[in-house]
Design a protein around this motif. Sequence first.
Motif, short mmCIF file in Angstrom:
data_model
loop_
_atom_site.label_atom_id
_atom_site.label_comp_id
_atom_site.label_asym_id
_atom_site.label_seq_id
_atom_site.Cartn_x
_atom_site.Cartn_y
_atom_site.Cartn_z
N GLU A 53 0.83 -1.20 0.00
CA GLU A 53 0.00 0.00 0.00
C GLU A 53 0.87 1.26 0.00
OE1 GLU A 53 -2.68 -0.30 3.26
OE2 GLU A 53 -3.98 -1.79 2.27
N ALA A 84 2.01 1.65 -3.50
CA ALA A 84 0.88 2.04 -4.35
C ALA A 84 0.54 3.51 -4.16
CB ALA A 84 -0.33 1.16 -4.03
N LYS A 85 0.52 3.97 -2.90
CA LYS A 85 0.20 5.38 -2.65
C LYS A 85 1.27 6.29 -3.23
CE LYS A 85 -2.50 4.54 1.54
NZ LYS A 85 -2.57 4.71 3.01
N GLU A 94 3.21 5.63 -5.81
CA GLU A 94 3.08 5.63 -7.26
C GLU A 94 1.87 6.43 -7.70
OE1 GLU A 94 5.15 4.44 -9.63
OE2 GLU A 94 6.51 4.14 -7.92
N ALA A 95 0.79 6.34 -6.93
CA ALA A 95 -0.41 7.12 -7.26
C ALA A 95 -0.11 8.61 -7.15
CB ALA A 95 -1.56 6.72 -6.33
N THR A 141 1.98 9.66 -10.06
CA THR A 141 1.14 9.78 -11.26
C THR A 141 0.33 11.06 -11.24
OG1 THR A 141 1.00 7.37 -11.44
CG2 THR A 141 -0.69 8.64 -12.59
N VAL A 197 -7.93 7.63 -8.84
CA VAL A 197 -6.58 7.13 -9.11
C VAL A 197 -6.00 6.45 -7.87
CG1 VAL A 197 -4.20 7.81 -9.64
CG2 VAL A 197 -6.10 8.80 -10.93
N GLN A 198 -6.18 7.10 -6.72
CA GLN A 198 -5.68 6.52 -5.46
C GLN A 198 -6.39 5.21 -5.13
OE1 GLN A 198 -6.41 9.91 -2.95
NE2 GLN A 198 -4.36 10.79 -3.28
N ALA A 243 -5.14 2.36 -7.26
CA ALA A 243 -3.85 1.84 -6.81
C ALA A 243 -4.04 0.85 -5.67
CB ALA A 243 -2.96 3.01 -6.36
N ILE A 302 -5.59 -2.37 -6.98
CA ILE A 302 -4.59 -3.23 -7.63
C ILE A 302 -3.81 -4.02 -6.58
CG2 ILE A 302 -2.44 -3.22 -8.95
CD1 ILE A 302 -3.58 -0.82 -10.52
#
Length: 248
Positions: A169, A172-173, A175-176, A179, A196-197, A200, A203
């Motif tokens: 997580e 993911a955060k 990378e979000a 982005t 978007v968040q 992530a 996923i």
Amino acid sequence: MLLVGAGEMAELSARHLKAAGAVELIVTNRTFARAEQLAAVVGGTARAFEELNALLVLADVVVCSTASPVPLFTRENVGAQLKARRHRPLFMVDLAVPRDIAPDVHELDDVYAYDVDDIQKSVAENLATRVAEADKAEAIIAEEIARFVRQKAVRDGVPVVGRLRARAEQIAKAEAQRTLSNLAREDLSDRAKRSVQAMAIAIVNKLLHEPTVKLRAVGTKTSVWLGRQPSCSASTKILSRRKTWMFR
């Protein structure tokens, strides 16, 4: 209790009878001195061998272990004492080979005669029962060990899954956010940013679902493997205890 014979078998029988709670032991033997010696050892009373038939009236249990080539107790001499016994049960155990008690003695009313073959049969049946109970005990032990291993695997797996999910997580955060930073010029709405968040995190959840399930299943698989493939040391201990228990 009447012991007929004064050898090692008679002494062993006397000691077991005493341990089982026998109060009065009468010992008789062709050699009276041997009878006296055994009686002194086991705390019994020695009687002359010539009183053998009369002693049947007094005894409730007779244990024979002489080296006589012919039976000492026959249907005739035992039957002759039954009237004086007034139907009190008489238990006779023949440990001698050849027999001290004739085979047809057990046909008499109120007389229960057992020889070595009967004893061996009883021992075999008792051993079979003990083996069956030992098998049940081993199954219970294996089941409890498997349950412990399964629970331990699940407990050990929970922190691993938690750390893995937290790290995923975090990535993911990050990378979000990266982005969203790249899309800053697109002037995304708050709703789009949240989408978007959320994507992530979704996923991450999708990717971790199967590994999480497999990690939690490790306990079950381990318990099955343990039940089929116990360690040598554990098996040795269980079997050693089983043998000790069966032959007590």
